[in-house]
Design an enzyme around this catalytic site. Structure first.
Site, PDB file in Angstrom:
ATOM      1  CG  ASP A  53      77.609   4.666  32.601  1.00 19.63           C
ATOM      2  OD1 ASP A  53      77.444   5.288  31.579  1.00 19.63           O
ATOM      3  OD2 ASP A  53      78.887   4.617  33.096  1.00 19.63           O
ATOM      4  CG  ASP A  92      77.098   1.608  29.846  1.00 17.35           C
ATOM      5  OD1 ASP A  92      77.866   1.041  29.232  1.00 17.35           O
ATOM      6  OD2 ASP A  92      76.658   2.825  29.822  1.00 17.35           O
ATOM      7  CD  GLU A 191      80.533   9.677  24.960  1.00 14.19           C
ATOM      8  OE1 GLU A 191      80.447   8.549  25.747  1.00 14.19           O
ATOM      9  OE2 GLU A 191      80.062  10.780  25.446  1.00 14.19           O
TER      10      GLU A 191
HETATM   11  O1  KIV Z   1      75.948   5.725  28.968  1.00 11.61           O
HETATM   12  C1  KIV Z   1      75.622   6.137  27.849  1.00 11.61           C
HETATM   13  O2  KIV Z   1      74.515   6.676  27.815  1.00 11.61           O
HETATM   14  C2  KIV Z   1      76.359   5.820  26.870  1.00 11.61           C
HETATM   15  C3  KIV Z   1      76.210   6.418  25.662  1.00 11.61           C
HETATM   16  C4  KIV Z   1      76.741   7.861  25.683  1.00 11.61           C
HETATM   17  C5  KIV Z   1      76.968   5.787  24.536  1.00 11.61           C
HETATM   18  O3  KIV Z   1      77.583   5.056  27.167  1.00 11.61           O
END
Ligand code: KIV
Length: 273
Positions: A53, A92, A191
């Site tokens: 996301d 995501d 993260e």
């Molecule tokens: O949305 C994304 O790019 C992520 C990464 C930072 C793991 O969740």
């Protein structure tokens, strides 16, 4: 530059990620949001492609990840899945599509799986969203967790600073990781947390831990593709290693094109019919 990618061209599965952890082979993961880039990253040997996301920022120009919609994520994940032959494709779940209740979470996850061709989904949180995680898993949809800095909760914390430096937050993070493992998640992204804590989590669960800003003691690494290729500007956290300066490469190439068009040099006789 050394090229070190797997010779194994079989499709990466959640099971194979677990085997990689067991034999100590590090897992590579990058974000991807469109067909052309996903095809390059897949052929370059990236194990996992995340339709993150973060698309809200790097593709849609939003300040946070909150505004991106399920329809927008589905649009991108569909393009990525079409391009991929080997990588595991994770999509995501965007903000607001799984926190309300577990039935809503399940129907959002089912839309992603039905409409995109992605292999699995990722969502942010531990105990607070465990019912949603369990309900999605019960439908046979593999789930990747995400703990530590959770950008969808930016309004709660007000900052993207390193998380879990306090003992109480570190203990909650360890407990959440164990909860996600017990529920049946196949992997967890950590993260921006202290490296020592991330290593401790990786050693206390059996599922792969993929870090971003979480040090080298975990089972794999993920970066946002636009950041590591040097497309984004003005974003230089300590954990980010830039492998190219595509901003300069593209600016120079496009500048040359503009100059050639203006001067009449392009197209020449060989470039016309
Ligand atoms: O949305 C994304 O790019 C992520 C990464 C930072 C793991 O969740």
């Amino acid at each position: 530059m050394s090229v070190h990618k797997s010779d194994d061209m079989r499709k990466v599965t959640t099971h194979r990620l677990s085997e990689m952890k067991q034999r100590g082979e590090k897992i590579s993961m990058l974000t991807a949001y469109d067909f052309s880039m996903a095809s390059i990253l897949d052929q370059a040997g990236v194990d996992v492609l995340l339709v993150g996301d973060s698309a809200s920022n790097v593709m849609c120009g939003n300040v946070t990840t909150l505004p991106i919609t399920l329809d927008e994520m589905i649009f991108m994940a569909k393009s990525v899945a079409k391009a991929v032959k080997r990588s595991l494709v994770v999509c995501d779940m965007p903000f607001g599509t799984y926190q309300g209740n577990s039935l809503e979470a399940l129907s959002s996850a089912i839309r992603i799986m039905k409409e995109t061709g992605a292999d699995c989904i990722k969502l942010e949180g531990g105990e607070e969203i465990i019912d949603s995680v369990k309900r999605i898993l019960s439908a046979g949809i593999p789930v990747m967790g995400h703990l530590g800095l959770m950008p969808q909760s930016i309004n709660k914390y007000g900052t993207y600073a390193v998380r879990a430096k306090e003992e109480s937050e570190a203990q909650k993070l360890i407990a959440d990781a164990k909860l996600l493992e017990e529920a049946g998640c196949f992997a967890i992204v950590l993260e921006k947390i202290p490296a020592e804590l991330a290593q401790k989590v990786a050693e206390s669960v059996h599922i792969p831990i993929i870090g971003i800003g979480a040090g080298g003691g975990v089972d794999g690494q993920v970066l946002v593709m636009h950041d590591m290729l040097g497309i984004t500007q003005g974003f230089s956290p300590r954990f980010l290693r830039r492998y190219a300066d595509l901003f300069s490469v593209i600016t120079e190439a496009v500048g040359n094109y503009v100059a050639d068009v203006k001067s009449g040099d392009f197209p020449n006789e060989k470039e016309q019919y």
